[in-house]
Every structure is written in C-alpha cells, then in structure tokens.
Design a protein around this motif. Structure first.
Motif, PDB file in Angstrom:
ATOM      1  N   LEU A  30       0.852  -1.183   0.000  1.00  0.00           N
ATOM      2  CA  LEU A  30       0.000   0.000   0.000  1.00  0.00           C
ATOM      3  C   LEU A  30       0.890   1.236   0.000  1.00  0.00           C
ATOM      4  N   PRO A  31       0.689   2.148  -0.946  1.00  0.00           N
ATOM      5  CA  PRO A  31       1.598   3.295  -1.057  1.00  0.00           C
ATOM      6  C   PRO A  31       1.730   4.116   0.220  1.00  0.00           C
ATOM      7  N   HIS A  32       0.643   4.257   0.996  1.00  0.00           N
ATOM      8  CA  HIS A  32       0.763   5.101   2.195  1.00  0.00           C
ATOM      9  C   HIS A  32       1.500   4.390   3.326  1.00  0.00           C
ATOM     10  N   LEU A  33       1.851   3.123   3.156  1.00  0.00           N
ATOM     11  CA  LEU A  33       2.630   2.382   4.146  1.00  0.00           C
ATOM     12  C   LEU A  33       4.041   2.083   3.647  1.00  0.00           C
ATOM     13  N   ASP A  34       4.488   2.847   2.661  1.00  0.00           N
ATOM     14  CA  ASP A  34       5.804   2.618   2.064  1.00  0.00           C
ATOM     15  C   ASP A  34       6.902   3.274   2.906  1.00  0.00           C
ATOM     16  N   ARG A  35       7.164   2.681   4.077  1.00  0.00           N
ATOM     17  CA  ARG A  35       8.213   3.152   4.965  1.00  0.00           C
ATOM     18  C   ARG A  35       8.535   2.031   5.941  1.00  0.00           C
ATOM     19  N   VAL A 597     -10.194  13.098 -10.549  1.00  0.00           N
ATOM     20  CA  VAL A 597      -9.759  13.380  -9.179  1.00  0.00           C
ATOM     21  C   VAL A 597      -8.246  13.320  -9.080  1.00  0.00           C
ATOM     22  N   LEU A 598      -7.656  12.318  -9.735  1.00  0.00           N
ATOM     23  CA  LEU A 598      -6.203  12.159  -9.692  1.00  0.00           C
ATOM     24  C   LEU A 598      -5.501  13.385 -10.264  1.00  0.00           C
ATOM     25  N   LEU A 599      -5.971  13.876 -11.395  1.00  0.00           N
ATOM     26  CA  LEU A 599      -5.339  15.038 -12.025  1.00  0.00           C
ATOM     27  C   LEU A 599      -5.561  16.309 -11.208  1.00  0.00           C
ATOM     28  N   GLU A 600      -6.698  16.395 -10.535  1.00  0.00           N
ATOM     29  CA  GLU A 600      -6.970  17.578  -9.713  1.00  0.00           C
ATOM     30  C   GLU A 600      -6.038  17.636  -8.509  1.00  0.00           C
ATOM     31  N   GLU A 601      -5.700  16.479  -7.940  1.00  0.00           N
ATOM     32  CA  GLU A 601      -4.862  16.446  -6.744  1.00  0.00           C
ATOM     33  C   GLU A 601      -3.377  16.432  -7.063  1.00  0.00           C
ATOM     34  N   LEU A 602      -3.024  16.165  -8.319  1.00  0.00           N
ATOM     35  CA  LEU A 602      -1.623  16.077  -8.702  1.00  0.00           C
ATOM     36  C   LEU A 602      -0.984  17.464  -8.691  1.00  0.00           C
ATOM     37  N   ARG A 603       0.121  17.594  -7.995  1.00  0.00           N
ATOM     38  CA  ARG A 603       0.856  18.856  -7.925  1.00  0.00           C
ATOM     39  C   ARG A 603       2.072  18.772  -8.840  1.00  0.00           C
ATOM     40  N   ASP A 641       2.863  10.761  -3.952  1.00  0.00           N
ATOM     41  CA  ASP A 641       2.017  11.407  -2.937  1.00  0.00           C
ATOM     42  C   ASP A 641       0.537  11.200  -3.241  1.00  0.00           C
ATOM     43  N   VAL A 642       0.160  11.374  -4.504  1.00  0.00           N
ATOM     44  CA  VAL A 642      -1.248  11.215  -4.879  1.00  0.00           C
ATOM     45  C   VAL A 642      -1.700   9.773  -4.661  1.00  0.00           C
ATOM     46  N   LEU A 643      -0.863   8.822  -5.044  1.00  0.00           N
ATOM     47  CA  LEU A 643      -1.220   7.417  -4.855  1.00  0.00           C
ATOM     48  C   LEU A 643      -1.303   7.062  -3.373  1.00  0.00           C
ATOM     49  N   SER A 644      -0.455   7.674  -2.561  1.00  0.00           N
ATOM     50  CA  SER A 644      -0.509   7.435  -1.118  1.00  0.00           C
ATOM     51  C   SER A 644      -1.806   7.956  -0.515  1.00  0.00           C
ATOM     52  N   VAL A 645      -2.251   9.126  -0.958  1.00  0.00           N
ATOM     53  CA  VAL A 645      -3.506   9.688  -0.464  1.00  0.00           C
ATOM     54  C   VAL A 645      -4.680   8.788  -0.850  1.00  0.00           C
ATOM     55  N   ARG A 646      -4.675   8.316  -2.094  1.00  0.00           N
ATOM     56  CA  ARG A 646      -5.751   7.407  -2.513  1.00  0.00           C
ATOM     57  C   ARG A 646      -5.749   6.124  -1.678  1.00  0.00           C
ATOM     58  N   SER A 647      -4.548   5.620  -1.422  1.00  0.00           N
ATOM     59  CA  SER A 647      -4.436   4.396  -0.625  1.00  0.00           C
ATOM     60  C   SER A 647      -4.921   4.617   0.797  1.00  0.00           C
ATOM     61  N   ALA A 648      -4.568   5.754   1.388  1.00  0.00           N
ATOM     62  CA  ALA A 648      -5.007   6.043   2.755  1.00  0.00           C
ATOM     63  C   ALA A 648      -6.519   6.218   2.832  1.00  0.00           C
ATOM     64  N   ARG A 649      -7.122   6.719   1.758  1.00  0.00           N
ATOM     65  CA  ARG A 649      -8.585   6.861   1.728  1.00  0.00           C
ATOM     66  C   ARG A 649      -9.296   5.543   1.409  1.00  0.00           C
ATOM     67  N   LYS A 650      -8.499   4.497   1.144  1.00  0.00           N
ATOM     68  CA  LYS A 650      -9.015   3.159   0.837  1.00  0.00           C
ATOM     69  C   LYS A 650      -9.892   3.171  -0.413  1.00  0.00           C
ATOM     70  N   GLU A 653     -10.975   2.000  -6.686  1.00  0.00           N
ATOM     71  CA  GLU A 653     -10.986   2.173  -8.141  1.00  0.00           C
ATOM     72  C   GLU A 653      -9.572   1.960  -8.684  1.00  0.00           C
ATOM     73  N   PRO A 654      -9.378   1.008  -9.623  1.00  0.00           N
ATOM     74  CA  PRO A 654      -8.015   0.736 -10.107  1.00  0.00           C
ATOM     75  C   PRO A 654      -7.435   1.896 -10.905  1.00  0.00           C
ATOM     76  N   VAL A 655      -6.197   2.220 -10.589  1.00  0.00           N
ATOM     77  CA  VAL A 655      -5.462   3.271 -11.293  1.00  0.00           C
ATOM     78  C   VAL A 655      -4.083   2.705 -11.622  1.00  0.00           C
ATOM     79  N   ARG A 656      -3.669   2.871 -12.856  1.00  0.00           N
ATOM     80  CA  ARG A 656      -2.339   2.403 -13.249  1.00  0.00           C
ATOM     81  C   ARG A 656      -1.484   3.591 -13.665  1.00  0.00           C
TER      82      ARG A 656
END
Length: 665
Positions: A30-35, A597-603, A641-650, A653-656
């Motif tokens: 899970l991206p938000h647990l990558d540590r 949503v992904l593009l809106e949150e991407l910095r 960062d965006v993928l981590s936020v999506r992962s934390a929100r559980k 929806e598949p995103v590649r």
C-alpha cells in the motif's frame, strides 16, 4: 541477563540488551505504508535478527512477512513497540546496496519499496538454503586475444576494466558480430580483477548463447544463469551462490537486474530496446534504467550494446554520461552485407511468375534463389504470425470489419484437403462468406499483412523441394542447420543459422513502420538489424532485401547500416515534439471519474503539463503528464504522494501509473 532469562521462563518476551529496535519493511503493498516500521527484538532472536533477514511480524492484527533493514538503539515511535514474531531464516538475503538500489528504483518509478524487493529476492527454498555453498573459483586469466580491436576505443575500454576503473560505454556491434563472445571477453576481463559481473539479455535463447561463450573463457563454476524457467529450488540455489560470492559472473534476463552480485564491477545490458526488458509488474521498471542507476550508485562500469541504438542510449552519449564504442566506416563496409530496398508495387512482382506466386519482389526472389544455390539458408522475416491475420478491401484498402460486431476479419489456414476457407471475425468468430465493403461496395478481399504460416506455404510452392521452417509464437527455433532451407520467422524469433544466412528478406516493412507507436521507426530499425546481423558478411555473398520505401529514414539507416545516425534523428525529433527520453513522462490510466480526481490532486512542477485525457475503451481513459527531464524526480514524488492519499482513503478504483513507459501512444 538473569532477569531476562527469568522473564523468558515465565513466557514473557524482553528486548535485546543491545540494539533492541529492528526497522522492518513489511510486505504490504500500500503506497501510504511505504516506509520502515519499528519493532522490538526479543532476546531469543537477538543473534539471528541481523540486517537482511526475512522476518514475520504482526501488522494491523495480522502476521505478515517482511525484511529486517537495520538495528537501532532507539525509536521515535511514541508508544510501546511490538516484538518480532519470528526470524524466518538466518540467511541475510538483502544486501545494503540492493536495498539502496531498490529504494532508488521505487522512487524513480513512483512505486513502493516492497514491490521492487519482490523482484529482487526470489521465494525461499529451505533445502537450497541449507546446502553447503561451493567455494568461490579463483579469478580467471584476462583474455589475451579479443575482438574488441575492431572498434574505436574498444581496446581502451577493456584496458580500463582491467585496471579496475569504471568506464561507461554504448557499444555498436558490427553486422554478423559474435556478440556473445565479445560480452564474454568483457566479463572475463572484469572477473580477472576479482570483481563481479552482471549481464542482462532479453530471453532464454540469448542466455544460452552467452552462457556457452562465457564457459569457454572462464571456469564454468564461476558463471551462473539466473532464469525463472529453472524452477524454485534451482533458481534460489543459484541466486544464493551469487549472494554468497561463490560465482563472479551472473547472467540473466529481466529478473536478474537486481541480483546481489558481490563487489560488482560491471553491469551490461544487451539489446536494450527489446520490450522484454520492460517489467510488466509494478512499478514497471526498465532494465536499462535500473542498471544505469546501479552503475551510478555503486560505481560499477556500465555497457549497453546492440546492433541498433535506442534514443535512450543516444541520450547517454550526448549527455556525456557514456562514451561510444563504434567501428570505423572501413571496418563496417567490410563486415556489412549488401542491403537493397525495394518498394511494394505490383511492377516489382510482374517480372517473374514464380516471384508473383511467392508474394516476393523479383529482386528478393533472385536473392533467395542465389543463396539457396550456394548452399546457404535464407531468412524471411514476416511482421505477423498466423495465416492472414488481417484483411482489407481489395479495391479501396479499407480495413475489413465484421457486420455483427465490427471486429477485424482474418483468413484461417487452408484445410487438410487444400480447399480455401472463408474469412472469419477475430472477435466473435462468425464466418463472413459474403463480404461487401461498406465504403466502395467491392466484394474482393486482400491481406493487409500475410502471416508467417501463409508465407511459408507460398514459398514452399515457389521453391519446390526446399525445406521450409517456421519460427514464431509458441514454436520458436533457437538454431537451424547451415544447408539450403527457407526459414520464415516473425520479428524477434529469428533462429541462428550455422555459418550464417546467405540472404534475408524483410517483408511488409510498412507493417512495422506504420504502427501507431512512438517507437515504431526505432523498433523497425532494431528488428531489421537484428535479422540482418544473422546474415553472412558482404564479402561472403550476404544480401539483405527490405520491402519498404527506400526514401524513409529507417530504411536508409539499414541500407547504410548507420543506427547511430538514426538514433540521433529519433532523439532530435522527440526533443522537438516533447516526448521521452527528451522529457520525463507518465501515463495515468483510470476510469473518467477517478482520473479527474487524480489530475486535480496532482501537484506538478511549474513547467509540467497534462495531455488528454483520451478514451481507452471499456470506461477507461488515459492522460499523459509531461515535465522537463530536470523535473523528473519531482514528477515521481508528486505521483507517489497522490497514490498514497488514494491508498489512505481506501479507494478501490483501479489506477495504473507508468513513468517513462514504452507505449506512450
């Protein structure tokens, strides 16, 4: 210590006296647990809980696997730490340099560390682990005679390797070059200094040739092949031999790029443009880029070689990171076969009825007949396997589609009685016996591309009495005898012929060049040169006939045998259009809502831009994100960062996400 033993007898676990904290990467992708996560090391595991071992820990209430990265005296975690549950094996399978490389690869491709570690460490096999490792072989002698003197700076490159330096080179192999022998000479040169070597090639056929060449120069016990086809026990046994330093030269395909070679002195990738070098699992790294990163981090020498050259390899040269190892034009002219380009017009075929029946221009037919008369095999490269895998209207050339589902029509092979079979739909399987073109009304059909099986049938009729062999799909030949024969192969499946082919006919060039792909021209040149390199030298009668318009740049690169010029043209064109490798780019595939949503949150960095999105079918869309090369690290970090936020929100929806993928268009 006595209190610890007393607590142990009461069933209590107490922390180790020294370095009681273990930092563990858990196998939870899970991206938000990558540590890393901190755990306590109990006294009963103190001796075996060393950095690099596999462990079992309790995470979120479940027992999961993990790797112990390091031991520490303290932790910044504010609450009590859980204990390690188990050390699965005392064998340290993760070297610090591999962890550093895996982290760098994960960061570059917006992935997670555990995803990369899964590629780096094969599954454990207890019996292989318990076996006594063989003693390391002594360093071999440096090869006295090599073929590198034919190349400018080739001898200097080997001298630098022998001196223990770390040169970086892009090697352009000559036509008909025995490339496994050249790579074996490089590997033996580095091994003679006591350092390790890692060589990565596209597939098992290349591996077999390379292993045979290395075994002729060094002790076979000092060379090992890492391949998934070996089976779990044998693969893990060989991997451990590399990890423990029992062998100095490791050869493998894509999965070996992260192999833990001790005291690594050289990394090599052959034919870096082959799509087999692109990992199909997250985070989708490419072997060439992984080895570039490995050379940079570990200070190892680097060599990328091939008959053609990719734009990425050209960028390594243009940036000054690597130097060219190429032959002079006089040497090239002596080695290259004669190459002729012919168009695909009907007037070419009208000169000879036999050529017309074989679907060959007369020049190609004559080249094949001359080679067969001289007792040599002939290679025919066909862009598609099968019979007639795609049909078009015989009058207006519009693609032939099924009336029921709009799928592409194809022609099956003839029956055992030789009777023709009607066209069928490749999607729904329905037979189409009464085709009528919706554009012009014609009932005639023609093949857009004739497949390898149909080509073999036609050639068999035109060259009666000559053996016809096919190679492609699930039946790929590694070698063929050197006598007269016709070998019909799809691109990449061309077998090696004893003594080389007398001629090669490269058919339907437009099918390779006309693909809707950013790398179509580069791939066509690579496929053509890979086949042409199997043909005898020009002074021995070797001939190449490519059926494509001679004015096209890829065809000119083949005729002049100048892949360096073509790679420079490709790189310049991509820089002008803003495509990799001149820029860094990522593809984002998702449903329309998830992608928005992904593009809106991407910095994005200041100079970043988004192209698209465009539909992919089945409720999926793709967007391209492009930034200058200097902002590539920032792009990967923002995607992570965006993928981590999506992962934390559980979000489910598949995103590649792919960074610098092969298939941009």
């Amino acid at each position: 210590m006595a209190q610890g033993r007393a607590a142990s007898r009461r069933g209590e676990r107490v922390p180790a006296a020294a370095m009681p904290v273990a930092r563990v990467v858990v196998d939870v992708p899970l991206p938000h647990l990558d540590r890393p996560f901190d755990y306590q090391v109990p006294t009963d595991l103190d001796e075996v809980a060393v950095p690099g071992v596999r462990v079992r820990v309790r995470f979120a209430g479940q027992l999961v696997d993990g790797y112990l990265l390091e031991r520490a005296e303290s932790t910044e975690y504010g609450r009590g730490l859980a204990f390690l549950e188990k050390v699965v094996s005392p064998e340290p399978v993760l070297a610090p340099e591999v962890v550093e490389l895996a982290r760098a690869v994960a960061d570059r491709y917006a992935g997670t560390l555990i995803d990369v570690l899964r590629m780096a460490v094969p599954p454990r096999h207890a019996r292989a682990e318990a076996a006594e490792p063989p003693p390391p072989s002594p360093p071999p002698e440096r090869p006295a005679d090599t073929g590198w003197g034919r190349y400018r700076h080739g001898a200097n490159f080997l001298d630098a390797l022998a001196a223990g330096r770390a040169p970086r080179a892009v090697w352009q192999a000559l036509p008909a070059e025995d490339w496994p022998a050249r790579l074996a000479e490089v590997a033996a040169t580095v091994a003679s200094t006591g350092k390790g070597v890692l060589v990565v090639v596209p597939d098992h056929r290349d591996l077999a040739r390379l292993h045979e060449a290395c075994a002729r120069l060094v002790d076979p016990a000092a060379v090992t092949v890492l391949a998934a086809e070996l089976g779990p026990q044998e693969r893990y046994k060989r991997w451990l031999a590399v990890r423990r330093g029992s062998v100095r030269i490791a050869l493998g395909a894509r999965g070996a790029a992260l192999a833990p070679v001790n005291d690594l002195g050289l990394v090599v990738v052959w034919d870096d443009g082959d799509d087999l070098h692109a990992e199909p699992r997250m985070p989708y790294p490419n072997v060439r880029d992984v080895l570039v990163q490995r050379s940079h981090l570990g200070g190892a020498a680097f060599l990328v070689g091939g008959f053609a050259r990719t734009a990425e390899a050209q960028l390594l040269v243009d940036s000054g990171w690597a130097h060219e190892v190429v032959a002079d034009r006089d040497e090239l002219r002596a080695a290259a076969p004669r190459v002729v380009a012919v168009g695909d017009g009907d007037w070419q075929e009208a000169k000879d009825p036999a050529a017309r029946s074989a679907r060959l221009p007369s020049i190609a037919f004559e080249a094949a007949r001359a080679a067969l008369s001289a007792g040599a095999p002939v290679l025919i490269q066909v862009p598609r396997r099968g019979y007639v895998p795609a049909l078009a209207c015989g009058q207006c050339r519009a693609a032939a589609r099924c009336r029921r589902c709009a799928g592409p029509l194809a022609l099956p092979g003839g029956g055992g009685d030789g009777a023709p079979r009607p066209a069928y739909c490749r999607w729904c399987g329905a037979t189409e016996a009464a085709f009528r073109c919706p554009s012009c009304g014609s009932r005639r059909l023609r093949g857009q591309v004739i497949g390898a099986r149909r080509t073999a049938e036609e050639l068999g009729r035109a060259f009666s009495g000559v053996v016809v062999r096919t190679s492609g799909g699930d039946d790929v030949l590694a070698k063929v005898p050197g006598g007269p024969a016709l070998v019909v192969a799809t691109p990449g499946a061309e077998p090696v012929a004893d003594g080389g082919y007398g001629a090669a006919l490269l058919l339907d060039g437009w099918a390779l060049l006309g693909r809707a792909d950013l790398r179509a021209a580069e791939e066509a040149v690579r496929r053509w040169m890979g086949a042409a390199a199997l043909v005898r030298r020009g002074d021995r009668g070797g001939r190449i006939v490519v059926v494509a318009e001679s004015s096209l740049a890829p065809v000119q690169a083949l005729v002049r045998w100048d892949p360096v010029w073509h790679a420079g043209q490709e790189l310049a064109a991509r820089a002008e259009l803003g495509f990799p490798p001149a820029v860094r780019m990522a593809t984002l595939d998702a449903s329309p809502d998830a992608l928005a949503v992904l593009l809106e949150e991407l910095r994005l960095p200041e100079r970043g831009e988004v192209l698209g999105p465009v539909p992919l079918g089945e409720e999926r869309e793709r967007a391209l994100v492009r930034v200058p090369r200097g902002d590539g690290r920032a792009l990967s970090a923002s995607l992570s960062d965006v993928l981590s936020v999506r992962s934390a929100r559980k979000e489910t929806e598949p995103v590649r996400v792919k960074v610098d993928p092969l298939e941009v268009l």
